[in-house]
Enzyme design. Structure first.
Site, mmCIF file in Angstrom:
data_model
loop_
_atom_site.group_PDB
_atom_site.id
_atom_site.type_symbol
_atom_site.label_atom_id
_atom_site.label_comp_id
_atom_site.label_asym_id
_atom_site.label_seq_id
_atom_site.Cartn_x
_atom_site.Cartn_y
_atom_site.Cartn_z
ATOM 1 N NE ARG A 109 2.118 -9.028 10.906
ATOM 2 C CZ ARG A 109 3.198 -8.401 10.097
ATOM 3 N NH1 ARG A 109 4.192 -8.940 10.236
ATOM 4 N NH2 ARG A 109 2.894 -7.093 9.777
ATOM 5 N NE ARG A 139 -5.777 -0.978 11.688
ATOM 6 C CZ ARG A 139 -4.739 -1.592 11.112
ATOM 7 N NH1 ARG A 139 -4.853 -2.568 10.644
ATOM 8 N NH2 ARG A 139 -3.656 -0.622 11.109
ATOM 9 C CE LYS A 141 -2.325 -0.897 3.642
ATOM 10 N NZ LYS A 141 -3.426 -0.677 4.635
ATOM 11 N NE ARG A 167 9.873 -6.316 6.528
ATOM 12 C CZ ARG A 167 8.813 -6.091 6.670
ATOM 13 N NH1 ARG A 167 8.013 -5.255 5.896
ATOM 14 N NH2 ARG A 167 7.919 -6.874 7.620
#
Length: 227
Positions: free
Chosen positions: A183, A98, A19, A139
């Site tokens: 998650r 959310r 995003k 990452r």
């Protein structure tokens, strides 16, 4: 952008969906869009030690979630003060709402007369979960500077070392496959009713792809058709 129809955009997307990347690219095409991040608003209020910032800090300092009533008031007050006025016709919000109860409260407080919602467009960035897991687990971070690398598409010049300092890179504790998968599953369960809420209002669009280079042109096309 003054000659265009007003844009009141909500961006939805799972952690790691890109995003931030597509938002940055969008603002280069349409610099007149005011971008608002709920996380940035909260951090700013906490840093400025405002009343609502201190109230939020009481929760975040304990590792607890900020209650709906607090975060909703924060967003509503900021939008009223800084965004919803004749000078700011085009804006996008990221990170809030959310869930449906937050969306309902936001619409009740700020929905323009005769409109279905405070937003006139909601776009979900849909990236396959397997791609996101692979992206995040690859990452690596240089902790002192915050510089971020990816072992696949943005590797360090020397494996395991920061390009600038030569210091060691680390994998964040929550960037493991197990934690990332949890998650994402939690996010999907939470956002599913919210997507239905906006789908029922007729303002939800979905753009799908594995990379921002695929997603961004689709997002741009949706927005251009709207405005």
């Amino acid at each position: 952008m003054s000659a265009l129809k007003p844009l009141r955009l909500l961006l939805l997307g799972a952690p790691g969906s890109g995003k931030g990347t597509v938002t940055s690219r969008l603002l280069k095409v349409y610099p007149g869009i005011q971008s608002i991040s709920s996380g940035d608003l909260l951090r700013r209020q906490i840093a400025q030690k405002t009343h609502i910032g201190l109230e939020a800090l009481n929760y975040t300092s304990k590792g607890a979630l900020v209650p709906d009533s607090v975060i909703t008031k924060l967003i509503v007050d900021d939008l009223k003060e800084n965004i919803i006025n004749p000078q700011v016709q085009h804006w996008l919000l990221d990170g809030f709402p959310r869930k449906v109860s937050q969306a309902e409260d936001l619409d009740a407080a700020l929905k323009p007369a005769g409109e279905k919602s405070v937003f006139n467009l909601v776009v979900e960035i849909d990236v396959p979960q397997s791609v996101i897991v692979e992206r995040i687990t690859n990452r690596r971070v240089h902790v002192p500077s915050g510089r971020v690398y990816n072992l696949q598409y943005k590797p360090p010049k020397v494996p395991g070392k920061d390009d600038i300092t030569g210091e060691a890179l680390v994998q964040r504790l929550d960037d493991t496959e197990e934690i990332v998968t949890k998650r994402l599953n939690d996010y999907n369960a939470l956002v599913s009713p919210l997507k239905k809420y906006y789908r029922d209002l007729g303002i939800l669009k979905t753009v799908s792809g594995e990379t921002s280079d695929i997603v961004f042109p689709k997002l741009l096309d949706v927005i251009q058709n709207k405005i």
